[in-house]
Every structure is written in structure tokens, then in C-alpha cells.
Design a protein around this motif. Structure first.
Motif, short mmCIF file in Angstrom:
data_model
loop_
_atom_site.label_atom_id
_atom_site.label_comp_id
_atom_site.label_asym_id
_atom_site.label_seq_id
_atom_site.Cartn_x
_atom_site.Cartn_y
_atom_site.Cartn_z
N ASP A 147 0.69 -1.27 0.16
CA ASP A 147 0.07 0.18 -0.01
C ASP A 147 0.81 1.20 0.01
O ASP A 147 0.51 2.15 -0.85
CB ASP A 147 -0.84 -0.06 1.41
CG ASP A 147 -2.27 -0.83 1.08
OD1 ASP A 147 -2.38 -1.55 0.07
OD2 ASP A 147 -2.73 -1.16 2.04
N ALA A 148 1.78 1.39 0.80
CA ALA A 148 2.80 2.46 0.99
C ALA A 148 3.64 2.49 -0.27
O ALA A 148 3.67 3.82 -0.93
CB ALA A 148 3.83 2.27 1.88
N ARG A 149 3.83 1.55 -1.23
CA ARG A 149 4.50 1.83 -2.46
C ARG A 149 3.54 2.40 -3.55
O ARG A 149 3.78 3.24 -4.27
CB ARG A 149 5.09 0.14 -2.96
CG ARG A 149 6.46 0.01 -2.46
CD ARG A 149 7.07 -1.29 -3.27
NE ARG A 149 6.30 -2.34 -3.14
CZ ARG A 149 6.37 -3.37 -2.22
NH1 ARG A 149 7.38 -3.38 -1.62
NH2 ARG A 149 5.49 -4.36 -2.38
N SER A 150 2.39 1.82 -3.43
CA SER A 150 1.25 2.23 -4.18
C SER A 150 1.01 3.63 -4.12
O SER A 150 0.79 4.53 -5.20
CB SER A 150 -0.01 1.50 -4.20
OG SER A 150 0.27 0.23 -4.41
N LYS A 151 1.00 4.16 -3.04
CA LYS A 151 0.73 5.51 -2.62
C LYS A 151 1.94 6.49 -3.22
O LYS A 151 1.79 7.53 -3.47
CB LYS A 151 0.42 5.83 -1.13
CG LYS A 151 -0.96 5.21 -0.90
CD LYS A 151 -1.02 5.50 0.76
CE LYS A 151 -2.42 4.56 1.31
NZ LYS A 151 -2.40 4.87 2.64
N ARG A 152 3.20 6.08 -3.06
CA ARG A 152 4.15 6.78 -3.38
C ARG A 152 4.17 6.92 -4.98
O ARG A 152 4.42 7.97 -5.35
CB ARG A 152 5.61 6.15 -3.01
CG ARG A 152 5.96 6.36 -1.65
CD ARG A 152 7.57 5.95 -1.18
NE ARG A 152 7.80 4.60 -1.62
CZ ARG A 152 7.73 3.62 -0.71
NH1 ARG A 152 7.23 3.88 0.41
NH2 ARG A 152 8.13 2.08 -1.11
N ARG A 153 3.80 5.81 -5.65
CA ARG A 153 3.68 5.90 -7.17
C ARG A 153 2.67 6.82 -7.78
O ARG A 153 2.82 7.59 -8.60
CB ARG A 153 3.54 4.27 -7.72
CG ARG A 153 4.49 3.68 -7.65
CD ARG A 153 4.34 2.32 -8.57
NE ARG A 153 5.20 1.13 -7.73
CZ ARG A 153 4.82 0.11 -7.55
NH1 ARG A 153 3.62 -0.44 -7.75
NH2 ARG A 153 5.62 -0.83 -7.25
N GLU A 154 1.55 7.07 -6.93
CA GLU A 154 0.52 7.93 -7.03
C GLU A 154 0.93 9.34 -7.08
O GLU A 154 0.56 10.20 -7.70
CB GLU A 154 -0.80 7.70 -6.12
CG GLU A 154 -1.52 6.25 -6.61
CD GLU A 154 -2.54 5.86 -5.47
OE1 GLU A 154 -2.81 6.90 -4.53
OE2 GLU A 154 -3.40 5.06 -5.37
N LYS A 155 1.60 9.44 -6.21
CA LYS A 155 2.42 11.01 -6.15
C LYS A 155 3.37 11.39 -6.96
O LYS A 155 3.44 12.60 -7.14
CB LYS A 155 3.04 11.20 -4.64
CG LYS A 155 2.19 10.88 -3.48
CD LYS A 155 3.00 11.13 -2.09
CE LYS A 155 1.96 10.97 -1.12
NZ LYS A 155 3.00 11.27 0.18
N VAL A 156 4.01 10.43 -7.70
CA VAL A 156 4.89 10.88 -8.82
C VAL A 156 3.96 11.29 -10.04
O VAL A 156 3.03 11.26 -10.48
CB VAL A 156 5.69 9.71 -9.19
CG1 VAL A 156 6.51 9.88 -10.35
CG2 VAL A 156 6.46 9.48 -8.02
#
Length: 69
Positions: free
Chosen positions: A60-69
Motif C-alpha cells: 500500500d505504501a509503495r502504491s501511494k508513493r507511485r500515485e504521488k509521482v
């Protein structure tokens, strides 16, 4: 009558476990330790569940970081 229903449910559950075991065994990246986990104690199951919860949180944390990019 209850015995017959319970016997059928037990047989169905055993067949389902065998099918799941075969799927786990056949997948290259599957964790073979998952086979026969129904034999683990409640504490061992809780620890296993906690480890998968950690993995889910990391994903989930990785997915959220990708969404910010």
C-alpha cells in the motif's frame, strides 16, 4: 442426518485444501510454507497473519508513493 451433512462438509473442505495445496505448489513464486497451515496453532496463524499484514502495508505504501509521482 447431521452426521451425513458434516461428513460431506469435511470431505468438501479436504478436497478444497488439496486443490489449494496443488495451486500453491504449482506457482513458481508461491510460498510453499502455506501448504498445511491448517495444522498450525492459533499463535502461529496469528504470527503468519501479522507478517502478511506487514507485506500488505508495504505494498500500500509503495502504491501511494507511485500515485504521488
Amino acid at each position: 442426518m447431521v452426521f451425513l451433512i458434516q461428513n460431506t462438509q469435511n470431505r468438501d473442505a479436504r478436497a478444497m485444501h488439496l486443490k489449494l495445496d496443488e495451486l500453491i505448489r504449482s506457482l513458481r513464486h508461491a510460498n510453499n510454507e502455506m501448504i498445511d497451515i491448517e495444522k498450525l496453532s492459533d499463535e502461529e496463524l496469528a504470527a503468519l497473519a501479522a507478517s502478511y499484514e506487514t507485506i500488505r502495508n508495504e505494498c500500500d505504501a509503495r502504491s501511494k508513493r507511485r500515485e504521488k509521482v
